[in-house]
Design a protein around this motif. Sequence first.
Motif, short mmCIF file in Angstrom:
data_model
loop_
_atom_site.label_atom_id
_atom_site.label_comp_id
_atom_site.label_asym_id
_atom_site.label_seq_id
_atom_site.Cartn_x
_atom_site.Cartn_y
_atom_site.Cartn_z
N LEU A 42 15.76 -3.86 -8.24
CA LEU A 42 17.13 -4.34 -8.40
C LEU A 42 17.32 -4.89 -9.80
O LEU A 42 16.40 -5.51 -10.36
CB LEU A 42 17.46 -5.43 -7.38
CG LEU A 42 17.71 -5.00 -5.95
CD1 LEU A 42 17.90 -6.23 -5.07
CD2 LEU A 42 18.94 -4.11 -5.86
N ALA A 43 18.49 -4.67 -10.37
CA ALA A 43 18.83 -5.29 -11.64
C ALA A 43 19.15 -6.76 -11.42
O ALA A 43 19.30 -7.24 -10.28
CB ALA A 43 20.01 -4.57 -12.27
N ASP A 44 19.27 -7.50 -12.51
CA ASP A 44 19.73 -8.89 -12.41
C ASP A 44 21.11 -8.91 -11.77
O ASP A 44 21.86 -7.93 -11.84
CB ASP A 44 19.79 -9.51 -13.80
CG ASP A 44 18.42 -9.74 -14.41
OD1 ASP A 44 17.53 -10.23 -13.70
OD2 ASP A 44 18.22 -9.40 -15.60
N PRO A 45 21.50 -10.03 -11.15
CA PRO A 45 22.80 -10.08 -10.49
C PRO A 45 23.96 -9.96 -11.47
O PRO A 45 23.82 -10.23 -12.66
CB PRO A 45 22.80 -11.45 -9.80
CG PRO A 45 21.77 -12.25 -10.52
CD PRO A 45 20.74 -11.28 -10.99
N PHE A 46 25.10 -9.52 -10.95
CA PHE A 46 26.32 -9.46 -11.75
C PHE A 46 27.37 -10.37 -11.13
O PHE A 46 27.29 -10.70 -9.94
CB PHE A 46 26.85 -8.03 -11.88
CG PHE A 46 27.37 -7.43 -10.61
CD1 PHE A 46 28.69 -7.59 -10.22
CD2 PHE A 46 26.54 -6.67 -9.79
CE1 PHE A 46 29.18 -7.03 -9.06
CE2 PHE A 46 27.01 -6.10 -8.62
CZ PHE A 46 28.34 -6.28 -8.25
N ALA A 47 28.32 -10.78 -11.93
CA ALA A 47 29.37 -11.67 -11.45
C ALA A 47 30.70 -11.29 -12.09
O ALA A 47 30.75 -10.85 -13.24
CB ALA A 47 29.05 -13.13 -11.76
#
Length: 659
Positions: free
Chosen positions: A481-486
Amino acid sequence: MSQVFNSPESHTISRRALLKLFGVGAATGVLGYSRFTKPKPTVFQQDTLNLPRILNQQKSVVVVGGGLAGLACAYELSQRGFAVTLLEKSPQLGGKIASWQIEVQGDTFRMEHGFHGFFPQYYNLNTLVAELEISENFKSLNSYSVVYRNTKYKPEVFRPSHSAFPWNIVDLAIASPNRFRWGINLTKLKHLQVFQAIGGFEREKNYRRFDNISVADWVEEEFPRGLYDLYFLPFAKSSLNAPDTMSVAELMQFFHFYFFGNPEGLAFNGTKDDMGTSLVQPIAKAIQSKGGKIMTGVIVSEIQAAQGKINSLSYQVGNNTNNVPFWVKRNDNVETRHGASLQYYGAADEVFALPDGAQEVISLTCTHQGCTVKMAEDGKFHCPCHGAVFAADGKVLKGPAQRDLPKFKVVQRQDDGLQLIGANLNSVSPEIIQADYYVFATDVPGVQQLFRQINGDVNGVVRSPSGALHSVQSQVEKLSLADPFAVCRFWFDRDFEWQHSYFTSLSGYQLTDSITLYHRIQEQFIEWAKRNGGSVVELHAYCYKEKQFPNQEALLTTFEQELYEIVPELKQAKMLHRELVNQKNFSGYPPNSYAERPETSTNISNLVFAGDWVKMPFPCGLMERAVSSGLLAANEILHQEGLQRRSLLSVSPEGLLQI
């Protein structure tokens, strides 16, 4: 049948000879043809025989996952005569382009996971749009800007192009106000190697050479700093993968698809309405018009397999879904209030709190709009989005939330993970469905969860390009998984002047990577702004670090601070409303991940994969990657049934500067 690229245009000079000519400044005449003749898309040719297109016998397919990949697969198969059942976990279809209804001061809007641009080289997605006859749902944004916080760089503006590489580079250099800050010196070996690497893309060679190193490590060596600041950093992050966790090979593929191998330029379309209305619903209607069945709010509870095949799938709908166990990992990035004895599990919008010694966790997902609540100094859970308050045991104390925070029992513990199951189970028997084919088209957490639900042996073995043998299950388990997005969308009581594009990439900010002026793009917000004289602005963080922003309160605070720096006029405006979307479910492409990445075919005869995590045989990215993977999955099933496969398109599969 072999899969080959069939380019509509032939080369009249070898690439090696062309590189030599280019190096001594004699390529202008040779490349004049590509300067004035727009290159055509490359056909990913799979069938040379004229085969039947429509199924002449009854065959069924279950597609698990209703994002773009699953929708594209279900669409193609339903049009070819298959009985398709599409199962989606969420209440709405669309995955990362889903939309849902929200209320803002008496008005109803459709909220999304963030703005998405529809580029002209999204050939397969655009072909789908043409077939559905919904082109009028999109509007051109004419240009695309990148604005830098570092004031030594002036904004870059990208527009439609009619030239392929290297003329698009020439045009960019002519138009760029920062061309003297690129820092490229082709007399330096390292700089020449960089230029050749990004202009000489060849898929397998590219991944062999560059998949073992991250973008951040690659640019640590002698790399043109201006080139990195101006283009590599903002465009790398727009892939939703951070430079320190992204493979250089994947970035090369990304750059080739979006620029160096792309003759279309970087301007793009946006949807006139929300993406659910503009794109998702038309695809769903086309599936249903051919008898396809679509179900949302579905949780797969068990998959029965035997003799290397999937035999059946059990699922539950709606309120009866909380008896499906699932795993979450320990999260040490969430800050704990001083004196509170809590351990945290999960991430982004699915975080759970476990009190010391307890056998139940509390979901920290607010029951109002899904924000993540945080324990405050008063020992209560506060929602940073809309002000709801919950007691330490999860009971709602203050609205707008109306329901308590859900609780889950701890089934088992393993290393840094917990397996959870709903605390209030309903004894309702699951539905069972059988099909000839199954397509797993979920996101990464979804497909990993599906494999945990399999009873029986479907552990087919595949061979990687290196010759190593891997099981399908081990390939799925290793997906990243990539780092989270917001995403944070703000409603204000006044408009403001903006000299850049309505969607603008931003570089150099701690959190924010782009700004979108929705009140100048989508009809629902344009009409609201006309009535109220206000504005609707969205900031997007593509891949932030959880240690820097451990909760949604930190995200909201930083978004607001940076918005007022980006648009100072809004300091004098009244904020009417804000909506936050925060998730960790985008596919990661870290170093050394390509070799074991699953392909569409799984060596399990009736199971195929689709999604942006699937290894693709031609250049593509983001939405086009998802759609293309879904159509590839459909093609695999069509091929097994002896039917004509759909022709898929891409940019040129190879860069011009190969050596």
